[in-house]
Design a protein around this motif. Sequence first.
Motif, PDB file in Angstrom:
ATOM      1  N   PRO A 219       0.831  -1.211   0.000  1.00 45.44           N
ATOM      2  CA  PRO A 219       0.000   0.000   0.000  1.00 45.44           C
ATOM      3  C   PRO A 219       0.861   1.254   0.000  1.00 45.44           C
ATOM      4  N   GLU A 220       0.366   2.279  -0.654  1.00 51.68           N
ATOM      5  CA  GLU A 220       1.078   3.557  -0.699  1.00 51.68           C
ATOM      6  C   GLU A 220       0.623   4.430   0.461  1.00 51.68           C
ATOM      7  N   VAL A 221       1.553   4.838   1.292  1.00 52.71           N
ATOM      8  CA  VAL A 221       1.272   5.678   2.450  1.00 52.71           C
ATOM      9  C   VAL A 221       2.147   6.920   2.364  1.00 52.71           C
ATOM     10  N   LYS A 222       1.522   8.079   2.274  1.00 53.26           N
ATOM     11  CA  LYS A 222       2.234   9.360   2.178  1.00 53.26           C
ATOM     12  C   LYS A 222       3.241   9.367   1.027  1.00 53.26           C
ATOM     13  N   GLY A 223       2.849   8.764  -0.084  1.00 51.25           N
ATOM     14  CA  GLY A 223       3.693   8.777  -1.270  1.00 51.25           C
ATOM     15  C   GLY A 223       4.779   7.723  -1.300  1.00 51.25           C
ATOM     16  N   SER A 224       4.829   6.819  -0.312  1.00 48.37           N
ATOM     17  CA  SER A 224       5.873   5.800  -0.256  1.00 48.37           C
ATOM     18  C   SER A 224       5.259   4.412  -0.115  1.00 48.37           C
ATOM     19  N   ARG A 225       5.987   3.419  -0.623  1.00 48.65           N
ATOM     20  CA  ARG A 225       5.601   2.014  -0.441  1.00 48.65           C
ATOM     21  C   ARG A 225       6.720   1.327   0.351  1.00 48.65           C
ATOM     22  N   ARG A 226       6.506   1.187   1.642  1.00 47.25           N
ATOM     23  CA  ARG A 226       7.550   0.625   2.505  1.00 47.25           C
ATOM     24  C   ARG A 226       7.080  -0.590   3.290  1.00 47.25           C
ATOM     25  N   TRP A 227       5.787  -0.848   3.286  1.00 46.60           N
ATOM     26  CA  TRP A 227       5.242  -1.912   4.132  1.00 46.60           C
ATOM     27  C   TRP A 227       4.491  -2.928   3.284  1.00 46.60           C
ATOM     28  N   ILE A 228       4.559  -4.172   3.719  1.00 44.84           N
ATOM     29  CA  ILE A 228       3.779  -5.231   3.097  1.00 44.84           C
ATOM     30  C   ILE A 228       3.194  -6.084   4.217  1.00 44.84           C
ATOM     31  N   THR A 229       1.958  -6.540   4.015  1.00 47.69           N
ATOM     32  CA  THR A 229       1.271  -7.339   5.034  1.00 47.69           C
ATOM     33  C   THR A 229       1.320  -8.810   4.655  1.00 47.69           C
ATOM     34  N   LEU A 230       1.930  -9.616   5.526  1.00 46.77           N
ATOM     35  CA  LEU A 230       2.012 -11.055   5.324  1.00 46.77           C
ATOM     36  C   LEU A 230       1.463 -11.759   6.549  1.00 46.77           C
ATOM     37  N   LEU A 231       0.444 -12.599   6.333  1.00 45.21           N
ATOM     38  CA  LEU A 231      -0.190 -13.352   7.423  1.00 45.21           C
ATOM     39  C   LEU A 231      -0.675 -12.416   8.530  1.00 45.21           C
TER      40      LEU A 231
END
Length: 383
Positions: free
Chosen positions: A103-115
Amino acid sequence: MLARDQRTPFSDWWWTVDKLLLVAIAALMLAGVILSLAASPPVATRIGLDPFHFFNRHVMFLVPSLIVLIGVSFMTPRQIRRTALIVFAVSIVLIVLTLLIGPEVKGSRRWITLLGVNIQASEAAKPAFVIVAAWLFAESTKRPEMPATSMALVLLMTLVTLLVMEPDFGQTMLILTVWGALFFIAGMRMIWVFGLAGAAGAGLFGAYLLVPHVAGRIKRFMNPASGDTFQVDTAMEAFWNGGWFGLGPGEGIAKRSLPDSHTDFVFAVAAEEFGIILCLMLVALFGFIVIRTLTRAYATEDMFSRFAASGLAILFGVQATINMAVNLQLIPAKGMTLPFISYGGSSFVSLAYGVGMMLALTRQRPRTEIESMEGASARRAYA
């Protein structure tokens, strides 16, 4: 009590690990728990969560982090190298997935959700990258014909490119700084060091020209009137309010309005409630951990352990320095956590992984063990 003649894995670990370093790390973690309790409730209340939401999660992250830290500190240098290679490869894959589906948060993609768990893969990539780079630099000192430095440069460019694509310029500058320090420690020629420093400066200037987010932060730092500087101004007010001895636990004012008081600006909350005296104690703890690790690293004869422990210590110290410098308005604002103090699950576990490797690499190993490791390397090189 454990006798020195007991030959169990735990007794071997207990009599060889640096206990002063272990105590300093434990003190830092304890300070993080106390400061999380002080800084996080107002933030949780503002966004409609239970007041102790972030504190409970901070303590929850502490448990797996301790397991990782202690478990990794039992490893041998060979196990550390192999594990780091796997962690780095997995982290690169996760960063690529983050860029594709995160997901894009404040113009950045730094997080991914796994399990159901939010993961910032770049955090785990940092200590693993340091180990792999140190391994390559150590091999280059033993086998000059091996293109180890070129391989380390390729890995650096791969990781930096992915971080810039997120974009995460704070982590990029941190990685470049640590890699440059390792490059220097490995005895590379000064012309290469200056060349890399020039390239990094050119990259920063290019980011200033081409990336509005970076340009905005630098402009606000140089001229506060040019934009919104609420967080850094409030942080500086917290230092003034706290004075030498602080307003007292729970009496802070800044945390009621600071959006990131539990993460990027927890150092300012510490200053306001507990005073500059506590901040100086935290600085002393960070300094002791870094200097102690560097001292132990240079006492070992194994080049890989020396380079790897030094790189991890520099990574740890530079990250802490950046966070504290931002709080004091000494450098432009960056999203960098204060090791073991700021809230953040990915940061907490990756820091525990890195510090665990520091403890493992600075353990007092018998000379026969070091010679056997060097002999194995020589046999592999001959083969």
